[in-house]
Design a protein around this motif. Structure first.
Motif, PDB file in Angstrom:
ATOM      1  N   THR A   1       9.612  34.098  47.306  1.00 56.06           N
ATOM      2  CA  THR A   1      10.630  34.653  46.551  1.00 56.06           C
ATOM      3  C   THR A   1      10.212  34.256  44.637  1.00 56.06           C
ATOM      4  N   THR A   2      10.383  35.111  43.923  1.00 56.71           N
ATOM      5  CA  THR A   2      10.292  34.968  42.675  1.00 56.71           C
ATOM      6  C   THR A   2      11.533  34.875  41.910  1.00 56.71           C
ATOM      7  N   ARG A   3      11.867  33.805  41.170  1.00 53.26           N
ATOM      8  CA  ARG A   3      13.284  33.485  40.636  1.00 53.26           C
ATOM      9  C   ARG A   3      13.127  33.963  39.199  1.00 53.26           C
ATOM     10  N   GLY A   4      13.970  35.135  39.280  1.00 59.03           N
ATOM     11  CA  GLY A   4      14.031  35.436  37.799  1.00 59.03           C
ATOM     12  C   GLY A   4      14.621  34.635  36.956  1.00 59.03           C
ATOM     13  N   LEU A   5      14.200  34.815  35.491  1.00 55.34           N
ATOM     14  CA  LEU A   5      14.738  34.074  34.456  1.00 55.34           C
ATOM     15  C   LEU A   5      16.233  34.507  34.166  1.00 55.34           C
ATOM     16  N   PRO A   6      17.059  33.507  33.876  1.00 51.68           N
ATOM     17  CA  PRO A   6      18.469  33.622  33.650  1.00 51.68           C
ATOM     18  C   PRO A   6      18.659  34.580  32.385  1.00 51.68           C
ATOM     19  N   ARG A   7      19.664  35.201  32.254  1.00 57.58           N
ATOM     20  CA  ARG A   7      20.070  35.997  31.019  1.00 57.58           C
ATOM     21  C   ARG A   7      20.368  35.312  30.191  1.00 57.58           C
ATOM     22  N   THR A   8      20.242  35.302  29.045  1.00 52.85           N
ATOM     23  CA  THR A   8      20.706  34.236  27.965  1.00 52.85           C
ATOM     24  C   THR A   8      21.058  35.181  26.782  1.00 52.85           C
ATOM     25  N   LEU A   9      21.306  34.642  25.369  1.00 51.15           N
ATOM     26  CA  LEU A   9      21.779  35.211  24.197  1.00 51.15           C
ATOM     27  C   LEU A   9      20.619  34.600  23.212  1.00 51.15           C
ATOM     28  N   SER A  10      20.712  35.560  22.050  1.00 51.89           N
ATOM     29  CA  SER A  10      19.921  34.996  20.978  1.00 51.89           C
ATOM     30  C   SER A  10      21.116  34.120  20.173  1.00 51.89           C
ATOM     31  N   THR A  11      20.339  33.388  18.980  1.00 48.54           N
ATOM     32  CA  THR A  11      21.356  32.470  18.217  1.00 48.54           C
ATOM     33  C   THR A  11      22.186  33.647  17.491  1.00 48.54           C
ATOM     34  N   GLY A  12      21.300  34.722  17.085  1.00 46.74           N
ATOM     35  CA  GLY A  12      22.368  35.861  16.370  1.00 46.74           C
ATOM     36  C   GLY A  12      23.421  36.208  17.076  1.00 46.74           C
ATOM     37  N   ASP A  13      23.246  36.481  18.500  1.00 48.86           N
ATOM     38  CA  ASP A  13      24.374  36.922  19.273  1.00 48.86           C
ATOM     39  C   ASP A  13      25.652  36.127  19.145  1.00 48.86           C
ATOM     40  N   VAL A  14      25.237  34.737  19.304  1.00 49.78           N
ATOM     41  CA  VAL A  14      26.363  33.552  19.373  1.00 49.78           C
ATOM     42  C   VAL A  14      26.789  33.507  18.111  1.00 49.78           C
ATOM     43  N   ASP A  15      26.030  33.649  16.967  1.00 53.18           N
ATOM     44  CA  ASP A  15      26.652  33.557  15.563  1.00 53.18           C
ATOM     45  C   ASP A  15      27.541  34.758  15.590  1.00 53.18           C
ATOM     46  N   ALA A  16      27.460  35.990  15.951  1.00 50.42           N
ATOM     47  CA  ALA A  16      28.344  37.003  15.773  1.00 50.42           C
ATOM     48  C   ALA A  16      29.613  36.799  16.618  1.00 50.42           C
ATOM     49  N   MET A  17      29.578  36.327  17.761  1.00 49.63           N
ATOM     50  CA  MET A  17      30.719  36.038  18.431  1.00 49.63           C
ATOM     51  C   MET A  17      31.796  35.087  17.711  1.00 49.63           C
ATOM     52  N   PHE A  18      30.954  34.074  17.260  1.00 52.21           N
ATOM     53  CA  PHE A  18      31.835  32.760  16.703  1.00 52.21           C
ATOM     54  C   PHE A  18      32.224  33.255  15.282  1.00 52.21           C
ATOM     55  N   ALA A  19      31.596  34.410  14.604  1.00 51.40           N
ATOM     56  CA  ALA A  19      32.075  34.986  13.417  1.00 51.40           C
ATOM     57  C   ALA A  19      33.437  35.692  13.833  1.00 51.40           C
ATOM     58  N   ALA A  20      33.388  36.447  14.790  1.00 55.64           N
ATOM     59  CA  ALA A  20      34.584  37.011  15.297  1.00 55.64           C
ATOM     60  C   ALA A  20      35.512  36.189  15.561  1.00 55.64           C
ATOM     61  N   ILE A  21      35.459  34.970  16.248  1.00 58.42           N
ATOM     62  CA  ILE A  21      36.436  34.001  16.405  1.00 58.42           C
ATOM     63  C   ILE A  21      37.028  33.506  15.150  1.00 58.42           C
ATOM     64  N   THR A  22      36.219  33.172  14.182  1.00 63.16           N
ATOM     65  CA  THR A  22      36.598  32.543  12.823  1.00 63.16           C
ATOM     66  C   THR A  22      37.484  33.765  12.113  1.00 63.16           C
ATOM     67  N   ALA A  23      37.277  34.959  12.241  1.00 62.17           N
ATOM     68  CA  ALA A  23      37.992  35.740  11.445  1.00 62.17           C
ATOM     69  C   ALA A  23      39.358  35.982  12.152  1.00 62.17           C
ATOM     70  N   ARG A  24      39.381  35.774  13.648  1.00 59.38           N
ATOM     71  CA  ARG A  24      40.786  35.918  14.247  1.00 59.38           C
ATOM     72  C   ARG A  24      41.720  34.471  13.746  1.00 59.38           C
ATOM     73  N   VAL A  25      40.975  33.650  14.099  1.00 61.39           N
ATOM     74  CA  VAL A  25      41.807  32.292  13.691  1.00 61.39           C
ATOM     75  C   VAL A  25      42.112  32.026  12.306  1.00 61.39           C
ATOM     76  N   ALA A  26      41.423  32.616  11.572  1.00 59.07           N
ATOM     77  CA  ALA A  26      41.956  32.691  10.021  1.00 59.07           C
ATOM     78  C   ALA A  26      43.032  33.604   9.662  1.00 59.07           C
ATOM     79  N   ARG A  27      43.494  34.377  10.463  1.00 56.62           N
ATOM     80  CA  ARG A  27      44.818  35.192  10.228  1.00 56.62           C
ATOM     81  C   ARG A  27      45.959  34.535   9.893  1.00 56.62           C
ATOM     82  N   ASP A  28      46.799  34.634   9.250  1.00 53.55           N
ATOM     83  CA  ASP A  28      48.244  33.948   9.061  1.00 53.55           C
ATOM     84  C   ASP A  28      49.330  34.642   9.391  1.00 53.55           C
ATOM     85  N   PRO A  29      50.224  34.084  10.235  1.00 52.43           N
ATOM     86  CA  PRO A  29      49.836  32.935  11.261  1.00 52.43           C
ATOM     87  C   PRO A  29      48.829  33.108  12.167  1.00 52.43           C
ATOM     88  N   PRO A  30      48.183  32.123  12.674  1.00 50.57           N
ATOM     89  CA  PRO A  30      47.156  32.291  13.783  1.00 50.57           C
ATOM     90  C   PRO A  30      47.941  32.803  14.924  1.00 50.57           C
TER      91      PRO A  30
END
Length: 299
Positions: free
Chosen positions: A100-129
């Motif tokens: 059996t050949t074990r496939g490599l796990p799916r992962t994300l680039s650091t750019g993908d992760v940055d994009a998701m955290f940018a979306a979270i930061t924009a949400r949390v910055a709303r007033d009121p959160p």
């Protein structure tokens, strides 16, 4: 010799008590062993190599990974019988070892992760959160920042994360305890969210009378990915755990330290991330090496 049913029960007890096997592993072993017992007429424990061969012949239509799992269960069972003196030989040698050949796990680039955290930061910055945005921030900081499994995350006790302690003690797969590092960002995000958690809740992420479900966590993760411009089918809570491990290794983390942080019982499980890193290095050589555009040397 004791019958199959009693010996299988004793084997499973040993796996739980001594090997610390997880519930899902025990369930799979039990199913595989009982099916093999039925296929051998209730005489699996006494079966010789020829009988074991006939049992495994019935697996011919199964996927290689399934055959490998069934064979592994039987091999461990026969090793147990040998160790406990129920057999003088080990017929496990007759079991197949599919390549059996074990496939490599799916992962994300650091750019993908940055994009998701940018979306979270924009949400949390709303007033009121919105309290759901604060929960989202805490969930993602722990998923990506500490590499938690989905089940571990949603079932965290309310007081699992202390604001003055850069780690938490977690009981994970197989009941094994491990120390999980916590970033300052994660502790701050959890503290902001916990202010909105009822004081009498036993869970950090409550939902109704219980805690957040893994299905709901999966939906939350995919919704944020879509918002960040990432195809939702590329992401799941476990992909974020893989990203945590891959990015740490790329940053120079020691494999043994990574094993401890992820809670892997076997270093071989952690070593899959060295293949991910190796694939990245090969890609870098092919794309960035200064000799790529140079003319080949002719003999």
């Amino acid at each position: 010799m004791t019958g199959d049913a009693a010996l299988i029960d004793r084997f499973l007890e040993m796996m739980a008590a001594e090997a610390g096997a997880a519930r899902n592993t025990l369930s799979a072993y039990e199913t595989d062993l009982r099916l093999a017992s039925d296929a051998s007429g209730g005489r699996l424990a006494q079966a010789d190599a020829a009988a074991i061969g006939r049992v495994s012949d019935g697996w011919s239509a199964l996927a290689p990974a399934t055959v490998a799992r069934k064979a592994a269960a039987l091999r461990r069972f026969f090793a147990f019988l040998l160790d406990e003196g129920f057999r003088a030989d080990d017929p496990g040698i007759a079991l197949p070892r599919p390549g059996t050949t074990r496939g490599l796990p799916r992962t994300l680039s650091t750019g993908d992760v940055d994009a998701m955290f940018a979306a979270i930061t924009a949400r949390v910055a709303r007033d009121p959160p919105d309290r759901n945005d604060l929960r989202l921030s805490a969930l993602f900081e722990l998923l990506y920042g500490s590499g938690l499994r989905a089940t571990e995350l949603v079932s965290l006790p309310r007081g699992a994360v202390a604001s003055d302690r850069p780690y938490m003690i977690l009981k994970g797969k197989g009941g094994r305890e491990r120390m999980v590092p916590l970033s300052d960002r994660a502790r701050a995000a959890v503290a902001a969210w916990r202010d909105h958690v009822p004081a009498d809740s036993p869970w950090l992420f409550p939902s109704g009378k219980a805690h957040l479900t893994r299905v709901r966590l999966y939906q939350i993760v995919r919704a944020l990915a879509a918002e960040a411009g990432i195809p939702p089918d590329r992401i799941s809570p476990h992909v974020l755990r893989h990203a945590f491990a891959t990015h740490l290794l790329e940053g120079g983390a020691d494999l043994r330290a990574l094993q401890a942080m992820l809670g892997h019982a076997d270093i071989a499980t952690t070593e899959i991330y060295t293949h991910v890193d190796r694939a990245r290095l090969v890609r870098l050589v092919n794309e960035r090496h200064p000799l790529i555009d140079a003319a080949p040397v002719r003999p």
